[in-house]
Design an enzyme around this catalytic site. Sequence first.
Site, PDB file in Angstrom:
ATOM      1  N   ILE A   1     -22.191  46.265 -30.307  1.00 16.73           N
ATOM      2  CA  ILE A   1     -21.172  45.535 -31.054  1.00 16.73           C
ATOM      3  C   ILE A   1     -19.777  45.955 -30.604  1.00 16.73           C
ATOM      4  O   ILE A   1     -18.799  45.276 -30.917  1.00 16.73           O
ATOM      5  CB  ILE A   1     -21.318  45.707 -32.579  1.00 16.73           C
ATOM      6  CG1 ILE A   1     -21.067  47.155 -33.021  1.00 16.73           C
ATOM      7  CG2 ILE A   1     -22.666  45.214 -33.053  1.00 16.73           C
ATOM      8  CD1 ILE A   1     -21.002  47.322 -34.531  1.00 16.73           C
ATOM      9  N   ASP A   2     -19.682  47.053 -29.837  1.00 13.69           N
ATOM     10  CA  ASP A   2     -18.372  47.482 -29.332  1.00 13.69           C
ATOM     11  C   ASP A   2     -17.854  46.563 -28.221  1.00 13.69           C
ATOM     12  O   ASP A   2     -16.662  46.589 -27.908  1.00 13.69           O
ATOM     13  CB  ASP A   2     -18.450  48.910 -28.788  1.00 13.69           C
ATOM     14  CG  ASP A   2     -18.705  49.938 -29.880  1.00 13.69           C
ATOM     15  OD1 ASP A   2     -18.701  49.559 -31.069  1.00 13.69           O
ATOM     16  OD2 ASP A   2     -18.908  51.113 -29.542  1.00 13.69           O
TER      17      ASP A   2
ATOM     18  N   ARG B   1     -23.962  46.246 -38.159  1.00 12.69           N
ATOM     19  CA  ARG B   1     -24.875  46.430 -37.038  1.00 12.69           C
ATOM     20  C   ARG B   1     -26.198  45.699 -37.188  1.00 12.69           C
ATOM     21  O   ARG B   1     -26.766  45.251 -36.198  1.00 12.69           O
ATOM     22  CB  ARG B   1     -25.155  47.916 -36.821  1.00 12.69           C
ATOM     23  CG  ARG B   1     -23.948  48.689 -36.358  1.00 12.69           C
ATOM     24  CD  ARG B   1     -24.326  49.903 -35.566  1.00 12.69           C
ATOM     25  NE  ARG B   1     -25.322  50.741 -36.223  1.00 12.69           N
ATOM     26  CZ  ARG B   1     -25.757  51.881 -35.709  1.00 12.69           C
ATOM     27  NH1 ARG B   1     -25.292  52.291 -34.557  1.00 12.69           N
ATOM     28  NH2 ARG B   1     -26.649  52.600 -36.354  1.00 12.69           N
TER      29      ARG B   1
ATOM     30  N   ASP C   1     -24.080  51.557 -23.229  1.00  7.84           N
ATOM     31  CA  ASP C   1     -23.832  52.223 -21.954  1.00  7.84           C
ATOM     32  C   ASP C   1     -24.794  53.370 -21.693  1.00  7.84           C
ATOM     33  O   ASP C   1     -25.258  53.556 -20.559  1.00  7.84           O
ATOM     34  CB  ASP C   1     -22.370  52.691 -21.868  1.00  7.84           C
ATOM     35  CG  ASP C   1     -21.958  53.574 -23.040  1.00  7.84           C
ATOM     36  OD1 ASP C   1     -22.617  53.532 -24.087  1.00  7.84           O
ATOM     37  OD2 ASP C   1     -20.972  54.318 -22.886  1.00  7.84           O
TER      38      ASP C   1
ATOM     39  N   GLU D   1     -11.942  52.619 -34.248  1.00 15.29           N
ATOM     40  CA  GLU D   1     -12.507  53.966 -34.402  1.00 15.29           C
ATOM     41  C   GLU D   1     -12.021  54.915 -33.311  1.00 15.29           C
ATOM     42  O   GLU D   1     -11.814  56.102 -33.542  1.00 15.29           O
ATOM     43  CB  GLU D   1     -14.032  53.848 -34.363  1.00 15.29           C
ATOM     44  CG  GLU D   1     -14.805  55.137 -34.367  1.00 15.29           C
ATOM     45  CD  GLU D   1     -16.286  54.917 -34.096  1.00 15.29           C
ATOM     46  OE1 GLU D   1     -17.069  55.826 -34.395  1.00 15.29           O
ATOM     47  OE2 GLU D   1     -16.649  53.835 -33.574  1.00 15.29           O
TER      48      GLU D   1
ATOM     49  N   GLY E   1     -15.957  51.215 -32.603  1.00 14.19           N
ATOM     50  CA  GLY E   1     -15.413  51.047 -31.264  1.00 14.19           C
ATOM     51  C   GLY E   1     -14.938  52.392 -30.750  1.00 14.19           C
ATOM     52  O   GLY E   1     -13.757  52.690 -30.766  1.00 14.19           O
ATOM     53  N   ARG E   2     -15.883  53.230 -30.298  1.00 14.84           N
ATOM     54  CA  ARG E   2     -15.520  54.583 -29.852  1.00 14.84           C
ATOM     55  C   ARG E   2     -14.595  54.553 -28.651  1.00 14.84           C
ATOM     56  O   ARG E   2     -13.646  55.338 -28.565  1.00 14.84           O
ATOM     57  CB  ARG E   2     -16.778  55.372 -29.481  1.00 14.84           C
ATOM     58  CG  ARG E   2     -17.657  55.761 -30.643  1.00 14.84           C
ATOM     59  CD  ARG E   2     -18.886  56.475 -30.125  1.00 14.84           C
ATOM     60  NE  ARG E   2     -19.660  55.633 -29.226  1.00 14.84           N
ATOM     61  CZ  ARG E   2     -20.622  56.067 -28.420  1.00 14.84           C
ATOM     62  NH1 ARG E   2     -20.911  57.344 -28.386  1.00 14.84           N
ATOM     63  NH2 ARG E   2     -21.280  55.229 -27.644  1.00 14.84           N
TER      64      ARG E   2
END
Length: 386
Positions: free
Chosen positions: A123-124, A270, A97, A230, A169-170
């Site tokens: 990867i998120d 990753r 993003d 995460e 995955g923030r």
Amino acid sequence: MNSVISAATIEARNSGWDVLGIMDGFEHLIEGRIEARPLSITDVSRIHVLGGSILRTSRANPTVRDERAADPDWRLHASLESLRKLEIDALVTIGGDDTAFSASRLAAVAGGTLRVAHVPKTIDNDLPLPGGTPTFGFETARSVGVQLVNNLMTDAMTTQRWYLVVAMGRSAGHLAVGIGKSAGATLSIIAEEFPGDEPIRLSRLVDVLETSMLKRIAHGRPFGVAVLAEGIGLRLPEEDRLLAKLVKERFRERGKKITVEGKNIGYELRCAPPIPFDIEYTRDLGYSAVDYLRQVLKSGEPGGMITIQDGHMVALPFGSFNDPETGRVRIRLVNVESSSYRVAREYMIRLNREDLEDPDKLRPIAAASGLAPEAFRDRYGYLTED
């Protein structure tokens, strides 16, 4: 990333274009240093099977404003000046993003001198691609994550212990759910299942894990693996980040010893060699990025984000995938109302309403907790009310 670089380079070279690979993302462009290498077809012909990136990466962001400077947007303007020195008029960016936003800002500020094609990578899996299309890298990361969790599941069964696995995955829990569901982990917990307008309380999180463990004990299986996103940790108050310790204390208070090990899996996922799905997907994306740049160099459009829909390249114009309130790229969250997520929940071991309503199910779970059935229902029943 290497597969995108390869496909884009080959198509650009075959189109008669010169190709430069810019090293370390925007880092050197911002600083006014020129660190780029010419790329030929020979340079990239076999890199599509390799993980990582031959151009390396960085988190340098040209859109970060410096309010103390005479030009708060000096990073953005410096990047454009560096690109002009390289005589670049068409740019392929690859990233999540932040990079997508940077690409759109570069294209806008360039005033028609630069066309940009952004290839969405994370990867998120949290970029808003149409039709649930994954971002590239997600499927490879999930595949590697499933192998790791499968190993931990076997170890948990062998040693009669628990693992709490935190997956990257923030902002969104796609990877945690994808890994947990595919590996058959005991349960997955993601931030999206909690109200989004308030912090996640650690006490509730501990209750979810504790009751899952008690349910497993009642089934005669005192072990398992829980996969947590995460993003949960980022929504916990600072003082509430001792999850494994608190879960163990709950059982210690009952006079029972339980082994709980924490494990982060993120960087291991990753730069893994891509699975065939991602190789094919990224070759489509890399080719399409150059094909799209050919079109916008003629039409005058500033650029957009490349997607593949039903086997066809569809470019999303810059701005069309932004959040109107923040101006940033919209985040694609896990839809907890979807059929896919409902299936994931059905196969998790979690306390549910039926456990509390059926006396034969409630009795052994309550016994494992050391509480009478009514007391257990009063203590933990709130977990089944949502």
